[in-house]
Design a protein around this motif. Structure first.
Motif, mmCIF file in Angstrom:
data_model
loop_
_atom_site.group_PDB
_atom_site.id
_atom_site.type_symbol
_atom_site.label_atom_id
_atom_site.label_comp_id
_atom_site.label_asym_id
_atom_site.label_seq_id
_atom_site.Cartn_x
_atom_site.Cartn_y
_atom_site.Cartn_z
ATOM 1 N N LEU A 43 -25.920 15.069 38.092
ATOM 2 C CA LEU A 43 -25.926 16.527 38.165
ATOM 3 C C LEU A 43 -27.375 17.001 38.165
ATOM 4 C CD1 LEU A 43 -24.215 19.140 38.158
ATOM 5 C CD2 LEU A 43 -24.468 19.173 35.665
ATOM 6 N N ASP A 44 -27.679 17.807 39.156
ATOM 7 C CA ASP A 44 -29.022 18.369 39.253
ATOM 8 C C ASP A 44 -29.040 19.755 38.612
ATOM 9 O OD1 ASP A 44 -29.827 16.151 40.588
ATOM 10 O OD2 ASP A 44 -29.648 17.035 42.587
ATOM 11 N N ILE A 45 -29.985 19.957 37.691
ATOM 12 C CA ILE A 45 -30.191 21.268 37.084
ATOM 13 C C ILE A 45 -31.238 21.984 37.935
ATOM 14 C CG2 ILE A 45 -30.812 22.528 34.998
ATOM 15 C CD1 ILE A 45 -28.291 20.840 34.769
ATOM 16 N N CYS A 46 -30.778 22.947 38.684
ATOM 17 C CA CYS A 46 -31.646 23.616 39.668
ATOM 18 C C CYS A 46 -31.765 25.098 39.349
ATOM 19 C CB CYS A 46 -31.104 23.427 41.086
ATOM 20 S SG CYS A 46 -30.958 21.702 41.589
ATOM 21 N N LEU A 445 -29.779 14.871 35.934
ATOM 22 C CA LEU A 445 -28.998 14.179 34.909
ATOM 23 C C LEU A 445 -28.206 13.058 35.572
ATOM 24 C CD1 LEU A 445 -27.680 17.292 32.924
ATOM 25 C CD2 LEU A 445 -29.741 15.938 32.516
ATOM 26 N N ARG A 446 -28.181 11.894 34.950
ATOM 27 C CA ARG A 446 -27.522 10.718 35.508
ATOM 28 C C ARG A 446 -26.317 10.343 34.646
ATOM 29 N NH1 ARG A 446 -29.473 10.882 40.497
ATOM 30 N NH2 ARG A 446 -31.762 10.841 40.544
ATOM 31 N N ASP A 447 -25.195 10.056 35.332
ATOM 32 C CA ASP A 447 -23.972 9.559 34.696
ATOM 33 C C ASP A 447 -23.543 10.462 33.536
ATOM 34 O OD1 ASP A 447 -23.999 7.421 36.455
ATOM 35 O OD2 ASP A 447 -25.211 6.174 35.104
ATOM 36 N N VAL A 448 -23.226 11.708 33.866
ATOM 37 C CA VAL A 448 -22.757 12.666 32.865
ATOM 38 C C VAL A 448 -21.413 13.223 33.308
ATOM 39 C CG1 VAL A 448 -25.057 13.276 32.074
ATOM 40 C CG2 VAL A 448 -24.038 14.527 33.980
ATOM 41 N N GLY A 479 -23.225 20.942 27.266
ATOM 42 C CA GLY A 479 -24.657 20.657 27.327
ATOM 43 C C GLY A 479 -25.337 21.533 28.357
ATOM 44 N N LYS A 480 -26.200 20.964 29.146
ATOM 45 C CA LYS A 480 -26.950 21.732 30.132
ATOM 46 C C LYS A 480 -26.046 22.116 31.285
ATOM 47 C CE LYS A 480 -31.336 19.551 28.953
ATOM 48 N NZ LYS A 480 -32.517 18.797 29.452
ATOM 49 N N ARG A 481 -26.497 23.130 32.039
ATOM 50 C CA ARG A 481 -25.698 23.633 33.146
ATOM 51 C C ARG A 481 -26.612 24.045 34.283
ATOM 52 N NH1 ARG A 481 -22.054 27.913 31.561
ATOM 53 N NH2 ARG A 481 -22.083 27.045 29.459
ATOM 54 N N ASN A 482 -26.002 24.135 35.484
ATOM 55 C CA ASN A 482 -26.688 24.706 36.631
ATOM 56 C C ASN A 482 -25.907 25.924 37.107
ATOM 57 O OD1 ASN A 482 -24.469 23.639 37.931
ATOM 58 N ND2 ASN A 482 -25.617 22.024 38.996
#
Length: 574
Positions: A43-46, A445-448, A479-482
């Motif tokens: 998942l990319d946080i952009c 983010l890798r493997d989430v 956790g984090k989000r885009n």
């Protein structure tokens, strides 16, 4: 009639069956669309923002005349200034110079007058200095002469004794002082000697008269000789009285008068010397003040003259660097319209920009909620509206430390930070002012585990929930989000199915005990659910369409996965 009625009944029954079948299909499709399978992946946080192109390096041409000036001629916008133009000092802008030339004549005249006045002040100071020295010498000589007169009158020893002290109270007693010298001592001795001589002569005349009388009685001398001796006695008596009178006059009057005169002359000469020094200082300070004032006037006149000459030179702006001529757009509050001949330009206003097209960047405004995600050096993907089939890579070049002051005037409640995203490689077709969108990759983010943001519900206590396929709420930790997805840290497993458009939490329906309010809240929740279902359906359709597109159009290798392709398609649609 019966046949017609049967036909109508059959048609109505057929339509009812058709509607029921269609509704069932829609329900099955809606139920299928409402479910989302929790995926494990990257998942990319952009951060997505739009902005306009500008150059990192730009040579700004500004108006350096300290007044409003009118443009007489200006180079056409879009003209490419070459190195040859810079070498030949090509004229870019020319302003009106009539008022400046008139001012230059006035300042030239004022400068000449100030220079003449300053020269007179210098000469006056020299003359005043010479006058002061002459007056000081005369005053000092007067003191010396007065001191010498006092020494001459009473002698050196007594004069030194009275130097710097007050005048003696009994001046006549000084004649009896053993330290007395000078003219007074000599005069006193002379007068005393005259008295002694007169007394001696009187005694001798008296003795001679007595001897003459004895001889006269014996008739050895004549009466005439007797009378002569008697006259001599009277004469010597008068001489003695005169000598004593002179002596008394000298002691009581002449010496005292001479001492007062000499003493007053000495005191006056000393006081006059003090006055001369004070007057000299005053006149010298006044002359120096006049000279400083005239020097300041000369400096001001010189500065004004130089500024006017510089302003006259600045009325012609020549090329100093190559680049593309781009007119600067004046602020709206100036109400002057675009840059053109005849427009008045204020001091330090930018007229032309000569951008370096080899160093381009996109200027975007990052909202304060996302500014902490962005740092200098982060990679970014740039899409230019004028070039829809091409994308560029870049990096964050600069991030403002403070919110944009210009945006605070328009929307004071919204805080944004100006950020520059530089192109890695430029393109000759890029021009300043083009609209562009920037996708800054803040983190990968890798493997989430991640789920759509719309599938999460949050209660008043800040707790997050997802709903299973049977509508059961499951507490989750996020956790984090885009822009579209959020990371699930706990509460769900890979492969779990959740509702894309979950129902509202129960506590949100029971916030108000008023039945009317509850009814309105329920209506709002239904409306929100319907919108969320439509969005979920649209996202799924876009996801399927994205799978069929050419993978070469995607810049990132991670977008080859179906879930992330759907997220990228959703971002583009937004």
């Amino acid at each position: 009639m019966n046949t017609l009625g049967r036909k109508r009944l059959c048609i109505t029954f057929f339509c009812a069956l058709l509607l029921l079948f269609t509704a069932c299909k829609k329900d099955e499709s809606r139920q299928a669309q409402e479910l989302y399978q929790v995926a494990l992946g990257n998942l990319d946080i952009c951060v997505l923002e739009s902005g306009a192109l500008e150059t990192l390096v730009s040579n700004d041409i500004v108006q350096n005349v300290r007044r409003m000036t009118k443009i007489l001629e200006i180079v056409d916008e879009g003209t490419m200034i070459t190195a040859e133009d810079v070498k030949n000092a090509r004229v870019l802008v020319r302003f009106e110079t009539k008022d400046i030339e008139d001012t230059l004549f006035e300042h030239q005249t004022a400068f000449e007058n100030a220079e003449s006045s300053f020269t007179q002040g210098e000469e006056s100071l020299i003359i005043q200095t010479s006058d002061n020295e002459t007056a000081l010498r005369n005053g000092e000589l007067a003191v010396i002469y007065a001191e010498n007169d006092l020494r001459k009158l009473v002698g050196d020893r007594m004069a030194e004794r009275f130097a710097g002290s007050e005048k003696p109270r009994d001046i006549a007693a000084l004649l009896d002082d053993p330290e007395l010298g000078g003219q007074a001592k000599q005069d006193l001795t002379t007068l005393s000697s005259d008295i002694e001589l007169a007394q001696i002569r009187l005694n001798r005349a008296t003795q001679k008269l007595e001897y003459t009388r004895k001889l006269y009685e014996k008739q050895f001398v004549s009466k005439n000789e007797l009378e002569t001796d008697e006259l001599e006695v009277e004469t010597q008596k008068k001489t003695l009285v005169t000598a004593k009178g002179k002596y008394e006059i000298f002691r009581r009057y002449d010496f005292i008068t001479n001492f007062h005169r000499v003493w007053a002359t000495l005191i006056n000469s000393k006081e006059n010397l003090i006055r001369i020094k004070a007057v000299n200082r005053s006149r010298l300070v006044s002359a120096e003040a006049v000279l400083r004032s005239r020097k300041q006037n000369l400096l001001r006149a010189t500065t004004r003259l130089e500024e006017t000459k510089e302003a006259l030179e600045n009325c012609t702006i020549r090329a100093t660097a190559p680049g593309l001529v781009v007119y600067e757009t004046p602020p709206r509050w100036m109400n002057t319209g675009p840059i053109r001949p005849g427009v008045e330009i204020r001091h330090r206003q930018t007229i032309i920009k000569l951008p370096d097209l080899d160093q381009m960047a996109v200027k975007v405004n990052i909202h304060e909620s996302q500014v902490d995600l962005v740092s200098v050096g982060m990679p970014a993907i740039i899409s230019v509206d004028a070039m829809p089939n091409q994308s560029f890579t870049g990096k964050v070049n600069k991030k403002a430390l403070l919110p944009s002051s210009q945006n605070q005037w328009l929307t004071p409640d919204v805080k944004v930070y100006e950020t520059l995203v530089a192109f890695d490689t430029s393109d000759p077709n890029l021009r300043p002012g083009m609209n562009a969108s920037v996708e800054i990759v803040a983190e990968q983010l890798r493997d989430v585990l991640y789920v759509p943001s719309q599938s999460v519900r949050t209660n008043a206590a800040g707790e997050h929930f997802c709903f299973t396929a049977d509508g059961k709420p499951v507490p989750v930790e996020l956790g984090k989000r885009n822009q579209s997805f959020v990371v699930v840290l706990a509460g769900l497993e890979q492969g779990d199915q959740i509702l894309m458009a979950p129902p509202p939490l129960m506590e949100s329906k029971q916030q108000d005990g008023d039945p009317e309010q509850e009814r309105m809240a329920a209506a709002r929740e239904k409306l929100i659910q319907s919108k969320q279902r439509e969005e979920a359906k649209s996202n799924k359709d876009k996801k399927e369409a994205a799978k069929e597109e050419d993978k070469s159009e995607n810049v990132k290798e991670d977008k080859s996965q179906p879930v992330e392709e759907g997220a990228g398609t959703e971002k583009k649609s937004e």
